[in-house]
Design an enzyme around this catalytic site. Sequence first.
Site, short mmCIF file in Angstrom:
data_model
loop_
_atom_site.label_atom_id
_atom_site.label_comp_id
_atom_site.label_asym_id
_atom_site.label_seq_id
_atom_site.Cartn_x
_atom_site.Cartn_y
_atom_site.Cartn_z
N VAL A 82 0.85 -1.20 0.00
CA VAL A 82 0.00 0.00 0.00
C VAL A 82 0.88 1.25 0.00
CG1 VAL A 82 -1.76 1.30 1.26
CG2 VAL A 82 -1.85 -1.21 1.21
N LYS A 83 0.63 2.14 -0.97
CA LYS A 83 1.36 3.40 -1.05
C LYS A 83 0.48 4.52 -0.53
CE LYS A 83 2.37 3.69 -5.44
NZ LYS A 83 2.99 4.00 -6.75
N VAL A 84 1.10 5.41 0.25
CA VAL A 84 0.40 6.58 0.77
C VAL A 84 1.24 7.81 0.46
CG1 VAL A 84 -0.76 5.28 2.62
CG2 VAL A 84 1.43 6.36 3.07
#
Length: 101
Positions: A82-84
């Site tokens: 997951v990229k934020v």
Amino acid sequence: MKFFVDTADVDAIAELNDLGFVDGVTTNPSLILKSGRDILEVTKEICGMIDGPVSAEVVALNYDDMIKEGRKLAKIAENIAVKVPLTWDGLKTCKTLSEEG
């Protein structure tokens, strides 16, 4: 060296993967939207063809919404990364999601 494909084109990913070149995939919502397909559907399809990590990026900008999106994305497959965004809320989200595994 690791080879990560930066696309949401599932045909291109499949072709490169069949050649044994793909160690992982990085993509983002704007790339997937260009295909006209559902983000979750495309991400799940990519995860199914790749053994390595597949990045999935949240589009929300506040902590509560990033957490919701991140949890939803993480459930797609075991190989999701997951990229934020690199913001204060993004950093808090990263910490929370990392603690959750």
